[in-house]
Design an enzyme around this catalytic site. Sequence first.
Site, PDB file in Angstrom:
ATOM      1  N   LYS A  10      37.583  33.857  -4.554  1.00  0.00           N
ATOM      2  CA  LYS A  10      36.245  34.435  -4.382  1.00  0.00           C
ATOM      3  C   LYS A  10      36.286  35.959  -4.230  1.00  0.00           C
ATOM      4  O   LYS A  10      37.356  36.549  -4.000  1.00  0.00           O
ATOM      5  CB  LYS A  10      35.581  33.782  -3.165  1.00  0.00           C
ATOM      6  CG  LYS A  10      35.318  32.283  -3.335  1.00  0.00           C
ATOM      7  CD  LYS A  10      34.493  31.756  -2.165  1.00  0.00           C
ATOM      8  CE  LYS A  10      34.177  30.282  -2.343  1.00  0.00           C
ATOM      9  NZ  LYS A  10      33.258  29.796  -1.276  1.00  0.00           N
ATOM     10  N   TYR A  50      26.605  26.405  -8.485  1.00  0.00           N
ATOM     11  CA  TYR A  50      26.350  25.793  -7.174  1.00  0.00           C
ATOM     12  C   TYR A  50      25.026  25.027  -7.138  1.00  0.00           C
ATOM     13  O   TYR A  50      24.432  24.877  -6.063  1.00  0.00           O
ATOM     14  CB  TYR A  50      26.355  26.875  -6.094  1.00  0.00           C
ATOM     15  CG  TYR A  50      27.737  27.306  -5.630  1.00  0.00           C
ATOM     16  CD1 TYR A  50      28.610  26.390  -5.031  1.00  0.00           C
ATOM     17  CD2 TYR A  50      28.168  28.620  -5.760  1.00  0.00           C
ATOM     18  CE1 TYR A  50      29.865  26.777  -4.593  1.00  0.00           C
ATOM     19  CE2 TYR A  50      29.421  29.024  -5.316  1.00  0.00           C
ATOM     20  CZ  TYR A  50      30.270  28.090  -4.730  1.00  0.00           C
ATOM     21  OH  TYR A  50      31.507  28.467  -4.280  1.00  0.00           O
ATOM     22  N   PHE A  58      21.620  28.170   2.761  1.00  0.00           N
ATOM     23  CA  PHE A  58      22.550  29.256   2.442  1.00  0.00           C
ATOM     24  C   PHE A  58      22.657  29.539   0.937  1.00  0.00           C
ATOM     25  O   PHE A  58      23.432  30.398   0.517  1.00  0.00           O
ATOM     26  CB  PHE A  58      23.948  28.973   3.018  1.00  0.00           C
ATOM     27  CG  PHE A  58      24.560  27.650   2.588  1.00  0.00           C
ATOM     28  CD1 PHE A  58      25.199  27.519   1.367  1.00  0.00           C
ATOM     29  CD2 PHE A  58      24.514  26.543   3.431  1.00  0.00           C
ATOM     30  CE1 PHE A  58      25.767  26.323   0.977  1.00  0.00           C
ATOM     31  CE2 PHE A  58      25.081  25.325   3.049  1.00  0.00           C
ATOM     32  CZ  PHE A  58      25.716  25.219   1.820  1.00  0.00           C
ATOM     33  N   THR A  92      36.026  24.367   5.370  1.00  0.00           N
ATOM     34  CA  THR A  92      35.124  25.360   4.772  1.00  0.00           C
ATOM     35  C   THR A  92      34.982  26.594   5.658  1.00  0.00           C
ATOM     36  O   THR A  92      34.992  27.729   5.176  1.00  0.00           O
ATOM     37  CB  THR A  92      33.736  24.723   4.552  1.00  0.00           C
ATOM     38  OG1 THR A  92      33.904  23.544   3.772  1.00  0.00           O
ATOM     39  CG2 THR A  92      32.803  25.674   3.825  1.00  0.00           C
ATOM     40  N   ASN A 113      34.908  32.766   2.294  1.00  0.00           N
ATOM     41  CA  ASN A 113      36.024  31.924   2.745  1.00  0.00           C
ATOM     42  C   ASN A 113      37.173  31.863   1.733  1.00  0.00           C
ATOM     43  O   ASN A 113      37.902  30.874   1.663  1.00  0.00           O
ATOM     44  CB  ASN A 113      35.519  30.529   3.131  1.00  0.00           C
ATOM     45  CG  ASN A 113      34.886  29.771   1.979  1.00  0.00           C
ATOM     46  OD1 ASN A 113      34.708  30.322   0.895  1.00  0.00           O
ATOM     47  ND2 ASN A 113      34.564  28.511   2.193  1.00  0.00           N
ATOM     48  N   HIS A 116      37.449  28.506  -3.437  1.00  0.00           N
ATOM     49  CA  HIS A 116      36.654  27.299  -3.671  1.00  0.00           C
ATOM     50  C   HIS A 116      37.540  26.256  -4.339  1.00  0.00           C
ATOM     51  O   HIS A 116      38.443  26.605  -5.096  1.00  0.00           O
ATOM     52  CB  HIS A 116      35.462  27.603  -4.602  1.00  0.00           C
ATOM     53  CG  HIS A 116      34.792  26.375  -5.118  1.00  0.00           C
ATOM     54  ND1 HIS A 116      33.842  25.689  -4.397  1.00  0.00           N
ATOM     55  CD2 HIS A 116      34.979  25.666  -6.268  1.00  0.00           C
ATOM     56  CE1 HIS A 116      33.464  24.616  -5.092  1.00  0.00           C
ATOM     57  NE2 HIS A 116      34.139  24.580  -6.221  1.00  0.00           N
ATOM     58  N   GLU A 127      32.797  21.190 -12.960  1.00  0.00           N
ATOM     59  CA  GLU A 127      33.173  22.584 -12.664  1.00  0.00           C
ATOM     60  C   GLU A 127      34.163  23.143 -13.697  1.00  0.00           C
ATOM     61  O   GLU A 127      34.073  24.309 -14.074  1.00  0.00           O
ATOM     62  CB  GLU A 127      33.748  22.666 -11.251  1.00  0.00           C
ATOM     63  CG  GLU A 127      32.685  22.391 -10.190  1.00  0.00           C
ATOM     64  CD  GLU A 127      33.184  22.556  -8.774  1.00  0.00           C
ATOM     65  OE1 GLU A 127      32.354  22.512  -7.861  1.00  0.00           O
ATOM     66  OE2 GLU A 127      34.407  22.720  -8.575  1.00  0.00           O
TER      67      GLU A 127
HETATM   68  P1  CMP Z   1      32.589  26.231  -1.315  1.00  0.00           P
HETATM   69  O1  CMP Z   1      33.746  25.303  -1.203  1.00  0.00           O
HETATM   70  O2  CMP Z   1      32.656  27.277  -2.362  1.00  0.00           O
HETATM   71  O3  CMP Z   1      31.255  25.376  -1.536  1.00  0.00           O
HETATM   72  C1  CMP Z   1      29.977  25.826  -1.133  1.00  0.00           C
HETATM   73  C2  CMP Z   1      30.042  27.070  -0.327  1.00  0.00           C
HETATM   74  O4  CMP Z   1      28.900  27.393   0.436  1.00  0.00           O
HETATM   75  C3  CMP Z   1      31.130  26.943   0.710  1.00  0.00           C
HETATM   76  O5  CMP Z   1      32.390  26.962   0.105  1.00  0.00           O
HETATM   77  C4  CMP Z   1      30.830  28.115   1.634  1.00  0.00           C
HETATM   78  O6  CMP Z   1      31.487  29.306   1.246  1.00  0.00           O
HETATM   79  C5  CMP Z   1      29.327  28.333   1.430  1.00  0.00           C
HETATM   80  N1  CMP Z   1      28.580  28.170   2.667  1.00  0.00           N
HETATM   81  C6  CMP Z   1      27.862  29.131   3.262  1.00  0.00           C
HETATM   82  N2  CMP Z   1      27.284  28.678   4.365  1.00  0.00           N
HETATM   83  C7  CMP Z   1      27.644  27.378   4.485  1.00  0.00           C
HETATM   84  C8  CMP Z   1      27.348  26.353   5.453  1.00  0.00           C
HETATM   85  N3  CMP Z   1      26.581  26.578   6.513  1.00  0.00           N
HETATM   86  N4  CMP Z   1      27.908  25.137   5.261  1.00  0.00           N
HETATM   87  C9  CMP Z   1      28.689  24.891   4.162  1.00  0.00           C
HETATM   88  N5  CMP Z   1      28.986  25.824   3.214  1.00  0.00           N
HETATM   89  C10 CMP Z   1      28.468  27.058   3.395  1.00  0.00           C
END
Ligand code: CMP
Length: 140
Positions: A10, A50, A58, A92, A113, A116, A127
């Site tokens: 990311k 997404y 979010f 996550t 984070n 992904h 994906e």
């Molecule tokens: P990812 O695995 O990329 O899938 C969805 C993304 O939403 C997740 O990682 C997080 O980076 C992002 N995200 C932001 N806020 C939240 C939340 N409250 N709960 C879960 N995912 C979140």
Amino acid sequence: MVERTLAIIKPDAVRKQVIGDIIQRYEQAGLRPIAMKMVRLSKREAEGFYAVHRERPFFESLTSYMASGPVVVLVLEGEHAITRYRDLMGATDPAKAAPGTIRAIHGASIEANAVHGSDSPETAAFEISYFFPGIELSAC
Ligand code: CMP
């Protein structure tokens, strides 16, 4: 069972210049990159990727963030690649991720984070095809 999964390094991890460290962790875990590219997603492209999260609070922030800078997208292949990659990433929320996982090491927040990964075979199929047409995978 050999599987394929979609990984994204990311924007926060690209800015931190830890692309190499993260790919090394994939390889050391037996997750073989079979396709890879750096792209800058438009907001619309991030929203398409997404789309399952469209109703989440979010969603707006997440898709703006994913369009905020270049990302590296990879297809990883290996035995049970989907669950093994999820174990390697950690939870996550980096604050809850187990020590030694990529998100614990490089993640800054639940949004930024670091990485992904696909969460199921069905998600992985969607994906992978979102970023890589079949012809780009056929040589591997
Ligand atoms: P990812 O695995 O990329 O899938 C969805 C993304 O939403 C997740 O990682 C997080 O980076 C992002 N995200 C932001 N806020 C939240 C939340 N409250 N709960 C879960 N995912 C979140």
